[in-house]
Design a protein around this motif. Structure first.
Motif, mmCIF file in Angstrom:
data_model
loop_
_atom_site.group_PDB
_atom_site.id
_atom_site.type_symbol
_atom_site.label_atom_id
_atom_site.label_comp_id
_atom_site.label_asym_id
_atom_site.label_seq_id
_atom_site.Cartn_x
_atom_site.Cartn_y
_atom_site.Cartn_z
ATOM 1 N N CYS A 244 0.836 -1.211 0.000
ATOM 2 C CA CYS A 244 0.000 0.000 0.000
ATOM 3 C C CYS A 244 0.872 1.263 0.000
ATOM 4 C CB CYS A 244 -0.912 -0.018 1.226
ATOM 5 S SG CYS A 244 -1.891 1.485 1.411
ATOM 6 N N VAL A 245 0.557 2.189 -0.923
ATOM 7 C CA VAL A 245 1.304 3.460 -0.979
ATOM 8 C C VAL A 245 0.445 4.608 -0.421
ATOM 9 C CG1 VAL A 245 2.793 2.742 -2.887
ATOM 10 C CG2 VAL A 245 0.597 3.843 -3.401
ATOM 11 N N HIS A 246 -0.679 4.267 0.209
ATOM 12 C CA HIS A 246 -1.532 5.237 0.917
ATOM 13 C C HIS A 246 -2.026 6.363 0.006
ATOM 14 C CE1 HIS A 246 1.189 3.246 3.835
ATOM 15 N NE2 HIS A 246 0.016 2.982 4.382
ATOM 16 N N CYS A 247 -2.421 5.962 -1.215
ATOM 17 C CA CYS A 247 -2.929 6.968 -2.169
ATOM 18 C C CYS A 247 -4.374 7.354 -1.856
ATOM 19 C CB CYS A 247 -2.834 6.426 -3.596
ATOM 20 S SG CYS A 247 -3.956 5.043 -3.911
ATOM 21 N N GLY A 248 -5.101 6.509 -1.127
ATOM 22 C CA GLY A 248 -6.473 6.840 -0.727
ATOM 23 C C GLY A 248 -7.547 6.508 -1.750
ATOM 24 N N ARG A 249 -7.181 5.878 -2.880
ATOM 25 C CA ARG A 249 -8.217 5.591 -3.903
ATOM 26 C C ARG A 249 -9.277 4.628 -3.367
ATOM 27 N NH1 ARG A 249 -5.111 4.841 -9.697
ATOM 28 N NH2 ARG A 249 -3.720 6.611 -9.418
ATOM 29 N N CYS A 250 -8.844 3.655 -2.604
ATOM 30 C CA CYS A 250 -9.809 2.681 -2.063
ATOM 31 C C CYS A 250 -10.798 3.390 -1.131
ATOM 32 C CB CYS A 250 -9.084 1.551 -1.346
ATOM 33 S SG CYS A 250 -7.927 2.090 -0.091
ATOM 34 N N GLN A 251 -10.291 4.304 -0.351
ATOM 35 C CA GLN A 251 -11.154 5.053 0.574
ATOM 36 C C GLN A 251 -12.179 5.874 -0.197
ATOM 37 O OE1 GLN A 251 -9.416 6.982 4.235
ATOM 38 N NE2 GLN A 251 -9.932 8.804 3.080
ATOM 39 N N ALA B 108 -9.669 -0.630 -8.160
ATOM 40 C CA ALA B 108 -9.132 0.743 -8.242
ATOM 41 C C ALA B 108 -7.696 0.849 -7.719
ATOM 42 C CB ALA B 108 -10.029 1.684 -7.442
ATOM 43 N N CYS B 109 -7.261 -0.101 -6.931
ATOM 44 C CA CYS B 109 -5.939 0.005 -6.292
ATOM 45 C C CYS B 109 -4.820 -0.079 -7.346
ATOM 46 C CB CYS B 109 -5.768 -1.114 -5.267
ATOM 47 S SG CYS B 109 -4.116 -1.134 -4.540
ATOM 48 N N PRO B 110 -3.927 0.904 -7.381
ATOM 49 C CA PRO B 110 -2.903 0.898 -8.436
ATOM 50 C C PRO B 110 -1.742 -0.056 -8.165
ATOM 51 C CG PRO B 110 -2.626 2.827 -7.029
ATOM 52 C CD PRO B 110 -3.849 2.107 -6.537
ATOM 53 N N THR B 111 -1.626 -0.583 -6.954
ATOM 54 C CA THR B 111 -0.447 -1.400 -6.632
ATOM 55 C C THR B 111 -0.763 -2.884 -6.432
ATOM 56 O OG1 THR B 111 -0.680 -1.162 -4.244
ATOM 57 C CG2 THR B 111 0.536 0.586 -5.404
ATOM 58 N N GLY B 112 -2.024 -3.266 -6.515
ATOM 59 C CA GLY B 112 -2.378 -4.673 -6.274
ATOM 60 C C GLY B 112 -2.359 -5.028 -4.799
HETATM 61 S S1 SF4 Z 1 -5.814 2.061 -3.331
HETATM 62 FE FE1 SF4 Z 1 -4.248 0.507 -2.857
HETATM 63 S S2 SF4 Z 1 -2.355 1.678 -2.612
HETATM 64 FE FE2 SF4 Z 1 -4.037 3.156 -2.512
HETATM 65 S S3 SF4 Z 1 -4.482 3.361 -0.311
HETATM 66 FE FE3 SF4 Z 1 -5.839 1.771 -1.102
HETATM 67 S S4 SF4 Z 1 -4.718 -0.167 -0.787
HETATM 68 FE FE4 SF4 Z 1 -3.253 1.504 -0.579
#
Ligand code: SF4
Ligand code: SF4
Length: 295
Positions: free
Chosen positions: A58-65, A96-100
């Protein structure tokens, strides 16, 4: 006739060598009634689909949120909280998560499709291989299990059922005619020990062993030997005496404890357990003791 019954699985493992005779295609069913502290498949414990969070990715981009309609994710720099109770396993965040870092565990399949997958491996079933239904605990999805087994037998496959034995006796009786071998766990004989470390009493497991043995089913007993749990001489002797009296198994294997690794547990937020000590009786000694009692 049962091909279209569907069930929830979390993995199909090809070329397994520890799940019965020969090379096996092992199908892992979701859901388990026990909570063995040393479980190697924590992602299979809950009966429904499950969101796995691989936090190191997780790179904490917030897309999932942003995308989750249920407010499951709380992301801040260096932190990723998950309120699992709200999750409806729609999969939007994983897409939506860019990093898997996110993925759903649990795939609905028909019995016909499961057997078709296994048949792809049939050319390798040269030394008694076939399909093994495992989990989780495959008897928790009885109709689907019966459908997979009967479809597999119609297709000429050898079948094995890997079970903890904590299942309604009727279910085991129903599947027995379509099961070439049961891989049957005996984790403890002493009820308190079983309750403490698996969360359930073992009376049903022992009585189901007798039932299946009485039906002439092939029982390959597996004893996971866990330091500080069932590795005392007394407990091993109790298990051996039970098997002497209830009926000797076709085969018996002591499986030494290995740490399941913490990463899988962290991804599904299940509590991690490690034994606080070493083997009192080693797996090799336990195997010798039991072999001597049962031959
Ligand atoms: S979308 Fe993926 S990378 Fe971004 S905060 Fe959520 S889990 Fe982390
Ligand atoms: S699977 Fe759906 S409900 Fe669950 S956290 Fe992801 S977006 Fe939210």
């Amino acid at each position: 006739m049962y091909k279209d019954v569907t069930g929830l699985i979390f993995q199909i493992q090809r070329f397994s060598v520890h799940d019965g005779d020969g090379l096996r295609t092992t199908v892992f069913f979701k859901g388990c009634p026990l909570r063995c502290r040393w479980c190697h498949n924590p992602e299979g414990l809950r009966p429904g689909a499950l969101l796995a969070v691989n936090r190191p990715l997780c790179v904490h981009c917030g897309r999932c949120q942003d995308i989750c309609p249920q407010g499951v994710h709380s992301v801040s720099p260096g932190m990723h909280g998950v309120s699992r109770a709200q999750c409806r396993t729609c999969g939007a965040c994983a897409a939506a998560c860019p990093t898997g870092a996110l993925h759903l565990i649990g795939q609905r399949m028909s019995a016909g499709d499961v057997v078709r997958e296994a048949l792809r491996d049939a050319p390798f079933y040269t030394t008694g291989g076939g399909i093994t239904c495992s989990g989780g605990e495959c008897t928790m999805q009885p109709e689907f299990l019966l459908a997979v087994l009967t479809t597999a037998k119609e297709a000429g496959l050898n079948t094995a059922v890997d079970t903890c034995g904590f299942a309604p006796s009727d279910v085991l009786r129903q599947i027995a005619p379509y099961t070439d071998a049961f891989l049957y766990d005996v984790k403890a004989y002493t009820p308190e020990l079983h309750r403490t470390f698996t969360g359930a009493d073992n009376a049903l497991i022992l009585s189901n062993y007798r039932t299946l043995h009485g039906m002439g089913a092939r029982l390959d007993v597996r004893i996971p030997l866990i330091p500080t749990v069932n590795d005392s001489e007394e407990e091993i002797l109790r298990i051996g005496r039970f098997l002497q009296e209830a009926g000797r198994p076709h085969a018996l294997k002591v499986i030494p404890y290995h740490s399941p690794g913490h990463a899988k547990y962290a991804q599904v937020d299940e509590p991690i357990w490690e034994p606080e000590g070493r083997f009192t009786v080693t797996p090799e000694e336990a195997q010798r003791m039991l072999d001597a009692m049962l031959t």
